[in-house]
Design an enzyme around this catalytic site. Structure first.
Site, mmCIF file in Angstrom:
data_model
loop_
_atom_site.group_PDB
_atom_site.id
_atom_site.type_symbol
_atom_site.label_atom_id
_atom_site.label_comp_id
_atom_site.label_asym_id
_atom_site.label_seq_id
_atom_site.Cartn_x
_atom_site.Cartn_y
_atom_site.Cartn_z
ATOM 1 N N SER A 198 6.325 7.486 12.426
ATOM 2 C CA SER A 198 5.766 6.789 13.591
ATOM 3 C C SER A 198 6.455 7.192 14.882
ATOM 4 C CB SER A 198 5.954 5.284 13.373
ATOM 5 O OG SER A 198 5.773 4.582 14.571
ATOM 6 N N SER A 221 3.840 -3.038 8.891
ATOM 7 C CA SER A 221 3.621 -2.124 10.028
ATOM 8 C C SER A 221 3.633 -2.799 11.390
ATOM 9 C CB SER A 221 2.283 -1.389 9.834
ATOM 10 O OG SER A 221 1.201 -2.257 10.124
ATOM 11 N N ASP A 234 -5.613 2.690 8.141
ATOM 12 C CA ASP A 234 -5.589 4.132 7.876
ATOM 13 C C ASP A 234 -6.014 4.445 6.443
ATOM 14 O OD1 ASP A 234 -4.484 4.127 10.362
ATOM 15 O OD2 ASP A 234 -2.684 5.242 9.830
ATOM 16 N N TYR A 270 11.500 -2.161 12.536
ATOM 17 C CA TYR A 270 10.410 -1.292 12.058
ATOM 18 C C TYR A 270 10.737 0.173 12.357
ATOM 19 C CZ TYR A 270 5.944 1.135 11.917
ATOM 20 O OH TYR A 270 4.953 2.046 11.647
ATOM 21 N N GLU A 294 7.323 5.177 16.911
ATOM 22 C CA GLU A 294 8.366 4.159 17.109
ATOM 23 C C GLU A 294 9.754 4.714 16.781
ATOM 24 O OE1 GLU A 294 8.354 0.632 18.126
ATOM 25 O OE2 GLU A 294 6.635 1.521 19.110
HETATM 26 P P1 NAP Z 1 -1.886 -1.570 8.134
HETATM 27 O O1 NAP Z 1 -3.316 -1.707 8.514
HETATM 28 O O2 NAP Z 1 -0.914 -2.641 8.496
HETATM 29 O O3 NAP Z 1 -1.831 -1.348 6.532
HETATM 30 C C1 NAP Z 1 -0.633 -1.494 5.818
HETATM 31 C C2 NAP Z 1 -0.925 -1.353 4.332
HETATM 32 O O4 NAP Z 1 0.319 -1.483 3.610
HETATM 33 C C3 NAP Z 1 -1.868 -2.446 3.773
HETATM 34 O O5 NAP Z 1 -2.723 -1.841 2.846
HETATM 35 C C4 NAP Z 1 -0.899 -3.400 3.071
HETATM 36 O O6 NAP Z 1 -1.482 -4.104 1.977
HETATM 37 C C5 NAP Z 1 0.121 -2.392 2.538
HETATM 38 N N1 NAP Z 1 1.374 -3.062 2.174
HETATM 39 C C6 NAP Z 1 2.164 -3.819 2.956
HETATM 40 N N2 NAP Z 1 3.213 -4.290 2.241
HETATM 41 C C7 NAP Z 1 3.063 -3.818 0.977
HETATM 42 C C8 NAP Z 1 3.801 -3.979 -0.228
HETATM 43 N N3 NAP Z 1 4.924 -4.720 -0.278
HETATM 44 N N4 NAP Z 1 3.356 -3.358 -1.352
HETATM 45 C C9 NAP Z 1 2.217 -2.622 -1.326
HETATM 46 N N5 NAP Z 1 1.466 -2.427 -0.216
HETATM 47 C C10 NAP Z 1 1.892 -3.032 0.930
HETATM 48 O O7 NAP Z 1 -1.260 -0.213 8.711
HETATM 49 P P2 NAP Z 1 -2.035 1.102 9.274
HETATM 50 O O8 NAP Z 1 -2.268 0.928 10.725
HETATM 51 O O9 NAP Z 1 -3.127 1.458 8.366
HETATM 52 O O10 NAP Z 1 -0.858 2.179 9.148
HETATM 53 C C11 NAP Z 1 -0.683 2.935 7.963
HETATM 54 C C12 NAP Z 1 0.751 3.464 7.914
HETATM 55 O O11 NAP Z 1 0.984 4.271 9.055
HETATM 56 C C13 NAP Z 1 1.838 2.394 7.928
HETATM 57 O O12 NAP Z 1 2.907 2.874 7.153
HETATM 58 C C14 NAP Z 1 2.235 2.307 9.387
HETATM 59 O O13 NAP Z 1 3.565 1.836 9.481
HETATM 60 C C15 NAP Z 1 2.095 3.761 9.788
HETATM 61 N N6 NAP Z 1 1.777 4.025 11.195
HETATM 62 C C16 NAP Z 1 0.721 3.403 11.785
HETATM 63 C C17 NAP Z 1 0.397 3.724 13.093
HETATM 64 C C18 NAP Z 1 -0.778 3.100 13.782
HETATM 65 O O14 NAP Z 1 -0.835 3.169 15.016
HETATM 66 N N7 NAP Z 1 -1.736 2.547 13.068
HETATM 67 C C19 NAP Z 1 1.157 4.693 13.779
HETATM 68 C C20 NAP Z 1 2.221 5.303 13.128
HETATM 69 C C21 NAP Z 1 2.515 4.985 11.826
HETATM 70 P P3 NAP Z 1 -2.139 -5.571 2.110
HETATM 71 O O15 NAP Z 1 -3.566 -5.325 2.519
HETATM 72 O O16 NAP Z 1 -1.987 -6.143 0.757
HETATM 73 O O17 NAP Z 1 -1.359 -6.304 3.175
HETATM 74 O O1 F7E Z 2 2.001 -3.131 20.707
HETATM 75 C C1 F7E Z 2 2.691 -4.696 23.957
HETATM 76 C C2 F7E Z 2 3.838 -4.565 22.961
HETATM 77 O O2 F7E Z 2 1.733 -4.225 18.474
HETATM 78 C C3 F7E Z 2 1.783 -2.168 21.710
HETATM 79 C C4 F7E Z 2 1.986 -0.069 15.022
HETATM 80 O O3 F7E Z 2 0.817 0.478 14.445
HETATM 81 O O4 F7E Z 2 2.046 1.616 16.722
HETATM 82 C C5 F7E Z 2 1.995 0.224 16.502
HETATM 83 O O5 F7E Z 2 3.129 -0.415 17.071
HETATM 84 C C6 F7E Z 2 2.457 -2.595 23.015
HETATM 85 C C7 F7E Z 2 3.917 -3.061 22.837
HETATM 86 O O6 F7E Z 2 1.727 -1.689 18.675
HETATM 87 C C8 F7E Z 2 1.190 -7.937 23.332
HETATM 88 O O7 F7E Z 2 5.017 -5.179 23.495
HETATM 89 C C9 F7E Z 2 1.911 -6.831 25.054
HETATM 90 O O8 F7E Z 2 4.700 -2.537 23.883
HETATM 91 O O9 F7E Z 2 -0.206 -2.932 19.452
HETATM 92 P P1 F7E Z 2 1.248 -3.066 19.273
HETATM 93 P P2 F7E Z 2 3.156 -0.981 18.566
HETATM 94 O O10 F7E Z 2 4.276 -1.930 18.643
HETATM 95 O O11 F7E Z 2 3.158 0.145 19.553
HETATM 96 C C10 F7E Z 2 3.194 2.281 16.168
HETATM 97 C C11 F7E Z 2 3.074 3.760 16.475
HETATM 98 C C12 F7E Z 2 3.404 1.962 14.739
HETATM 99 O O12 F7E Z 2 3.889 2.793 13.971
HETATM 100 C C13 F7E Z 2 3.211 0.543 14.342
HETATM 101 O O13 F7E Z 2 3.014 0.439 12.933
HETATM 102 O O14 F7E Z 2 1.749 -3.731 23.509
HETATM 103 N N1 F7E Z 2 2.080 -6.031 23.962
HETATM 104 N N2 F7E Z 2 1.380 -7.997 24.693
HETATM 105 C C14 F7E Z 2 1.630 -6.686 22.880
HETATM 106 N N3 F7E Z 2 1.557 -6.323 21.591
HETATM 107 C C15 F7E Z 2 1.027 -7.206 20.713
HETATM 108 N N4 F7E Z 2 0.921 -6.868 19.417
HETATM 109 N N5 F7E Z 2 0.591 -8.453 21.113
HETATM 110 C C16 F7E Z 2 0.666 -8.872 22.412
HETATM 111 O O15 F7E Z 2 0.264 -9.982 22.752
#
Ligand code: NAP
Ligand code: F7E
Length: 330
Positions: free
Chosen positions: A128, A87, A14, A152, A130
């Site tokens: 999130s 995350s 993101d 989380y 979640e």
């Molecule tokens: P991501 O790809 O896992 O990126 C996480 C970022 O946080 C990376 O830049 C990572 O840096 C940084 N980070 C982790 N630990 C840190 C620390 N101790 N100090 C400083 N930086 C740190 O996550 P994303 O998918 O872009 O998501 C962005 C945010 O939205 C997160 O807060 C996630 O929980 C939230 N979110 C994501 C989703 C989704 O579906 N993608 C949905 C809802 C909410 P490094 O590169 O150094 O590891």
């Molecule tokens: O899992 C199932 C797993 O890890 C989605 C993060 O960005 O979105 C993300 O969290 C589903 C789950 O995402 C595998 O059990 C099955 O039900 O892709 P995921 P997540 O857990 O929904 C939320 C909104 C966030 O905020 C989080 O940061 O898929 N699943 N088999 C699996 N998942 C993974 N990773 N790997 C498997 O092999």
């Protein structure tokens, strides 16, 4: 004068899309990066390599207050997008203490640092879906009670309440986006969408034979990250701070995702996908489906990508990348 924004988590999926979007809007964009990433930009900052020259990067970790305080002391920001977090839900079970420390304390350090040094800076918290976890109603909206199912989810729920409390107690402009799953070709390989699109491509190219997955029946409301960062920005442009659900309003099972991704390559997923109980979580979230009516009505936001377009883009990107890797190896 151009606005100045700080993005934590700028090296993440993101963070990279948001940085691009804010640069396009004429912002001066700063990013908080861990020292290890700042020092190894080739390997650790791949998602922002193409825009790195236009960014101002600061070394800091979310794990301690002085680190965050130092960045906020050096530069004045109009907006702060707090995306940095541990995350990955599976990892949060394996190491709940790190997840809690980074996600809860990191958010608290940033909010407190802003209160002390820059209380007028607008703040976005990456909440999130979640937080809804074992959801009490469907679809989920801003008023749906939280019932997180993982460390989380608990950490994000606490971050949400911290954000709300700084808004109510100190009058700061603090917003939470309650974002449902969003993906892209920049998604980490550990998340299920990218794990599937990459494996399907590698199977098609003869580089792998099968894909092992956990819960195939879990349903998620999957959108595109490029759409979702527009909503983050829009939240901080409102006249009053508020919280918003951001979602597509459609849900699909992991199984449907397999069918689509393998189908895109002319393959039948039944021939390659194996379930592995070892990949099931101690507690999973079975169904998420968001109602983003408030974001649509108040922010004028709606997604541009369909689920099919998202999966197609991810498969095509993984196909290109794996072909390049093959060419380089030849
Ligand atoms: P991501 O790809 O896992 O990126 C996480 C970022 O946080 C990376 O830049 C990572 O840096 C940084 N980070 C982790 N630990 C840190 C620390 N101790 N100090 C400083 N930086 C740190 O996550 P994303 O998918 O872009 O998501 C962005 C945010 O939205 C997160 O807060 C996630 O929980 C939230 N979110 C994501 C989703 C989704 O579906 N993608 C949905 C809802 C909410 P490094 O590169 O150094 O590891
Ligand atoms: O899992 C199932 C797993 O890890 C989605 C993060 O960005 O979105 C993300 O969290 C589903 C789950 O995402 C595998 O059990 C099955 O039900 O892709 P995921 P997540 O857990 O929904 C939320 C909104 C966030 O905020 C989080 O940061 O898929 N699943 N088999 C699996 N998942 C993974 N990773 N790997 C498997 O092999």
């Amino acid at each position: 004068m151009s606005k100045c924004a700080l993005i934590t988590g700028i090296t993440g999926q993101d963070g990279s899309y948001l940085a691009e979007y804010l640069l396009d809007q004429g912002y001066e964009v700063h990013g908080l990066m861990r020292r290890v990433a700042l020092e190894n930009q080739e390997s650790r900052a791949g998602r922002i390599r193409h825009i790195a020259a236009r960014l101002r990067l600061h070394s800091a970790t979310l794990e301690n207050y002085p680190s965050v305080f130092q960045v906020l002391s050096k530069q004045r920001f109009d907006e702060c997008y707090h995306l940095g977090a541990q995350s990955y839900v599976t990892d949060s079970f394996a190491d709940s203490f790190t997840t809690m420390n980074v996600n809860i304390n990191g958010t608290h350090y940033l909010l407190e640092g802003l209160r002390q040094l820059q209380p007028a800076c607008r703040f976005y918290f990456a909440g999130s879906s979640e937080m809804f976890g074992k959801a009490h109603e469907s679809p989920q909206r801003e008023t749906t009670p939280f019932h997180p199912r993982s460390p989380y989810g608990i950490s994000k729920t606490t971050g949400y309440y911290l954000t709300q409390n700084y808004r109510e107690a100190y009058g700061m402009f603090c917003c939470s986006g309650i974002l449902f799953n969003h993906e892209s070709p920049r998604r980490g390989f550990e998340f299920v969408t990218r794990k599937i699109t990459n494996a399907a491509v590698r199977i098609k190219l003869g580089l792998e034979k099968e894909l092992r997955l956990g819960n195939l029946e879990a349903s998620r409301d999957w959108g595109h990250a490029a759409d979702y960062v527009r909503a983050m920005h829009a939240m901080l442009q409102q006249s009053k701070p508020d919280d918003f659900v951001v979602a597509t309003g459609q849900t699909y099972r992991v199984r449907d995702l397999c069918e689509l991704a393998f189908g895109e390559l002319g393959l039948d997923y039944h021939d390659y996908v194996r379930t592995d109980p070892g990949l099931n979580r101690p507690a999973d979230v079975e169904l998420l489906l968001g109602d983003a009516s408030k974001a649509k009505n108040q922010l004028g936001w709606s997604p541009r990508y369909s689920f099919k377009e998202l999966v197609k883009e991810m498969v095509q990107a993984d196909l290109e990348r794996n072909r390049e890797l093959q060419r380089a190896a030849d």
